[in-house]
Scaffold this active site. Structure first.
Site, mmCIF file in Angstrom:
data_model
loop_
_atom_site.group_PDB
_atom_site.id
_atom_site.type_symbol
_atom_site.label_atom_id
_atom_site.label_comp_id
_atom_site.label_asym_id
_atom_site.label_seq_id
_atom_site.Cartn_x
_atom_site.Cartn_y
_atom_site.Cartn_z
ATOM 1 N N GLU A 90 -5.019 -3.615 -2.171
ATOM 2 C CA GLU A 90 -6.456 -3.308 -2.166
ATOM 3 C C GLU A 90 -6.749 -2.106 -1.262
ATOM 4 O O GLU A 90 -7.850 -1.578 -1.269
ATOM 5 C CB GLU A 90 -7.270 -4.538 -1.731
ATOM 6 C CG GLU A 90 -7.073 -5.016 -0.303
ATOM 7 C CD GLU A 90 -5.809 -5.875 -0.103
ATOM 8 O OE1 GLU A 90 -4.859 -5.767 -0.902
ATOM 9 O OE2 GLU A 90 -5.791 -6.626 0.889
ATOM 10 N N LYS A 94 -1.034 -6.899 -9.495
ATOM 11 C CA LYS A 94 -2.060 -6.981 -8.454
ATOM 12 C C LYS A 94 -1.663 -5.995 -7.358
ATOM 13 O O LYS A 94 -0.843 -6.285 -6.501
ATOM 14 C CB LYS A 94 -2.142 -8.420 -7.880
ATOM 15 C CG LYS A 94 -3.492 -8.755 -7.362
ATOM 16 C CD LYS A 94 -3.760 -8.789 -5.882
ATOM 17 C CE LYS A 94 -2.907 -8.386 -4.796
ATOM 18 N NZ LYS A 94 -3.459 -7.264 -3.993
ATOM 19 N N PHE A 113 0.807 -1.233 0.000
ATOM 20 C CA PHE A 113 0.000 0.000 0.000
ATOM 21 C C PHE A 113 0.832 1.272 0.000
ATOM 22 O O PHE A 113 0.355 2.334 -0.375
ATOM 23 C CB PHE A 113 -0.937 0.007 1.234
ATOM 24 C CG PHE A 113 -0.254 0.398 2.523
ATOM 25 C CD1 PHE A 113 -0.053 1.737 2.842
ATOM 26 C CD2 PHE A 113 0.217 -0.560 3.419
ATOM 27 C CE1 PHE A 113 0.598 2.113 4.012
ATOM 28 C CE2 PHE A 113 0.866 -0.201 4.583
ATOM 29 C CZ PHE A 113 1.056 1.140 4.885
ATOM 30 N N CYS A 165 9.590 1.142 4.084
ATOM 31 C CA CYS A 165 10.430 0.005 4.461
ATOM 32 C C CYS A 165 11.846 0.459 4.762
ATOM 33 O O CYS A 165 12.636 -0.303 5.300
ATOM 34 C CB CYS A 165 10.417 -1.042 3.373
ATOM 35 S SG CYS A 165 11.242 -0.482 1.905
ATOM 36 N N GLU A 209 8.327 -4.981 13.436
ATOM 37 C CA GLU A 209 8.050 -3.856 12.546
ATOM 38 C C GLU A 209 6.744 -3.183 12.963
ATOM 39 O O GLU A 209 5.694 -3.818 12.955
ATOM 40 C CB GLU A 209 7.941 -4.348 11.090
ATOM 41 C CG GLU A 209 7.736 -3.209 10.115
ATOM 42 C CD GLU A 209 7.705 -3.654 8.656
ATOM 43 O OE1 GLU A 209 7.112 -4.707 8.348
ATOM 44 O OE2 GLU A 209 8.276 -2.928 7.811
ATOM 45 N N SER A 261 4.886 -7.235 3.320
ATOM 46 C CA SER A 261 5.356 -7.624 4.650
ATOM 47 C C SER A 261 6.082 -8.975 4.615
ATOM 48 O O SER A 261 5.892 -9.766 3.682
ATOM 49 C CB SER A 261 4.160 -7.701 5.596
ATOM 50 O OG SER A 261 3.285 -8.713 5.139
#
Ligand code: NAD
Length: 493
Positions: free
Chosen positions: A188, A185, A161, A293, A394, A238
């Protein structure tokens, strides 16, 4: 004073899929609301594509591959120039959709677009250089040897995202320039900017089926990875999901490039230039509301550095202005979702429970104009021990944990014991210390007096340990991922 830029649209309606160069309205019954995190308002609905639609996307990519892989490189490059030009033309609108859907500031979103475009530029350069293979005459008497790089087919690209347009561009231009086609893909949670890019793909004149987009989550990914016509998968997200994707890909004999989660350490030495270091730390821990990240997570002052850095760091952190990222005066936007906010706050609670000292508490942060926004203020913990949950896991939010170290050796040991290996930075005036850090730290991206150690497009986006699965990395390195090598040994009598 607020300087609020206009939203591109208040609502984007039912988002479409992009298959065979057409926008396709999904026939699914599963639609997920998509939010503006600053306002807690629904701005679109995203479909979870049904099996037939996913099948159609792969089929159209496979069909396009037959022609696209035969297009001469000189022509493929023209398509990428057109893609670059369209991204340049629409970069401001795209940046504003990123802010509206993700929550980051407009300056950050413009930076994402710049990086996205640089990847198209790097792929163009690579098309004429790295992708061209090798040749050597007379490897033995009368024998020549040629290495040819060939495309493989249809690749799946799965993205997270936090960089809705940039991360797809870590892969798509390199896949295309080498003659492959793609099914993307996207996340979402932030699908709006990618949907807006359909306009870019169309106006750039990409042949139908060369890039396809399907929306969905786990089921879509499983169907795609196991599909006989998908030759490999590039994933960013992730670590738990990345591990799953890597295992799934290897089970099906597919190549995989998986960039995953992180826990980055920023080490400050007593001889650091504090005026330069503090803004770099602030950008690292709180830029993108910590959802990067490469974001700083643990701040490690060595010896007396603690007395020099903590006070100005805290002061600067407490001055950051929160708000809607389309307001150009805002320093930090909300986090991406209500769920993300709850998760970050539960980590802060856990830090308090485990005995860390909260110096700056972002849990109650609010913005009067946007009372329902998913805001978390800059948060700073002191007296953190490397074994605490907040030091190891994280958090992916604007939370800095200060862990004191007595020596550089202690700091390096701490970094190397952490399961992640994405990035680490050191702030120092000593070349010898910096060199030692660079050589001994086991992470992929190293910053020396740099807060966010982000490699440019023409370098690989490195990563190690639990932050990465595979051999080849994103950006320029993916030229190797998207090609296979054939060696031709020739003799003529
Ligand atoms: P995520 O792992 O939740 O999702 C990533 C993608 O995987 C999305 O497209 C999602 O739809 C899909 N997905 C989610 N669950 C799945 C499942 N069970 N099976 C198959 N697919 C699934 O990650 P996120 O929350 O979108 O992004 C944040 C994470 O990404 C952080 O951990 C961050 O460190 C990482 N990240 C890594 C890099 C890097 O280069 N190493 C870059 C950016 C972000």
């Amino acid at each position: 004073m607020a300087r609020l830029l206009p939203e591109v649209r208040p609502h984007y309606g039912k988002l479409e899929l992009f298959i065979g160069g057409r926008r396709v309205e999904s026939e699914t019954d599963t639609w997920l609301p998509v939010y503006n995190p600053a306002k807690d308002e629904v701005i679109a609905e995203v479909p979870f594509a049904i099996r037939e639609e996913i099948e159609e996307a792969v089929a159209s990519a496979r069909e396009a591959y037959e022609k696209w892989s035969e297009v001469p490189i000189t022509e493929r490059i023209q398509y990428l120039f057109a893609l670059k030009n369209k991204l340049e033309e629409y970069k401001e609108e795209l940046a504003r959709t990123i802010v509206q859907n993700h929550g980051k500031t407009i300056a950050e979103a413009r930076g994402d677009m710049r990086r996205a475009i640089e990847n198209v530029e790097a792929a163009i350069a690579a098309g004429y250089t790295l992708a061209k293979g090798e040749h050597m005459d007379q490897v033995a008497e009368g024998i020549d040897e040629t290495l040819v790089r060939e495309p493989l087919g249809v690749f799946l690209v799965i993205t997270p995202f936090n960089f809705p347009t940039m991360i797809p561009m870590w892969f798509i231009p390199y896949a295309l320039i080498t003659g492959n086609t793609v099914v993307l893909k996207p996340s979402e949670i932030t699908p709006v900017p990618v949907n807006w890019m359909y306009k870019v793909f169309e106006e750039a004149g990409l042949p139908p089926g060369v890039v396809n987009v399907v929306h969905g989550a786990r089921e879509a990914v499983e169907q795609l990875i196991s599909h006989k016509d998908i030759v490999g998968v590039a994933f960013v997200g992730s670590t738990p999901v990345g591990r799953l994707v890597y295992e799934m890909a290897s089970r099906h004999g597919k190549r995989a490039l998986v960039q995953a989660g992180a826990k980055n350490f920023l080490v400050v030495m007593p001889d650091a230039n504090i005026e330069g270091t503090v803004p770099a730390l602030i950008g690292s821990f709180f830029g993108n509301a910590g959802q990067r990240c490469l974001a700083g997570a643990n701040l490690v002052p060595v010896g007396e550095a603690y007395d020099r850095v903590v006070k100005p760091f805290l002061e600067a952190a407490s001055k950051l202005k929160l708000g809607y990222g389309l307001d150009e005066t805002v320093d930090m936007g909300p986090v991406v979702s209500r769920r993300a906010r709850e998760r970050i706050i539960s980590y802060i609670d856990k830090g308090v429970e485990e005995g860390a000292k909260l110096l700056l508490d972002g849990r109650k942060a609010s913005v009067p104009e946007y009372p329902r926004g998913y805001f978390v203020g800059p948060t700073v913990f002191d007296e953190v021990h490397p074994d605490m949950t907040i030091a190891r896991e994280e958090i992916f939010g604007p939370v800095a944990s200060i862990i004191r170290a007595e020596t550089l050796d202690d700091a390096i040991e701490m970094i190397n014991e952490n399961p992640y290996g994405n990035a680490a930075s050191i702030f120092t005036s000593s070349g010898r210390v910096a060199r030692e850090f660079r050589r001994r730290v086991n992470v992929g991206n190293i910053g020396i007096n740099i807060g966010v150690a982000a490699p440019m497009a023409f370098f690989p986006f490195a990563g190690r340990k639990d932050s990465f699965f595979g051999v080849l990395h994103g950006q320029i390195d993916s030229i190797d991922f998207f090609t296979d090598k054939k060696v031709v040994i020739t003799r003529w009598w």
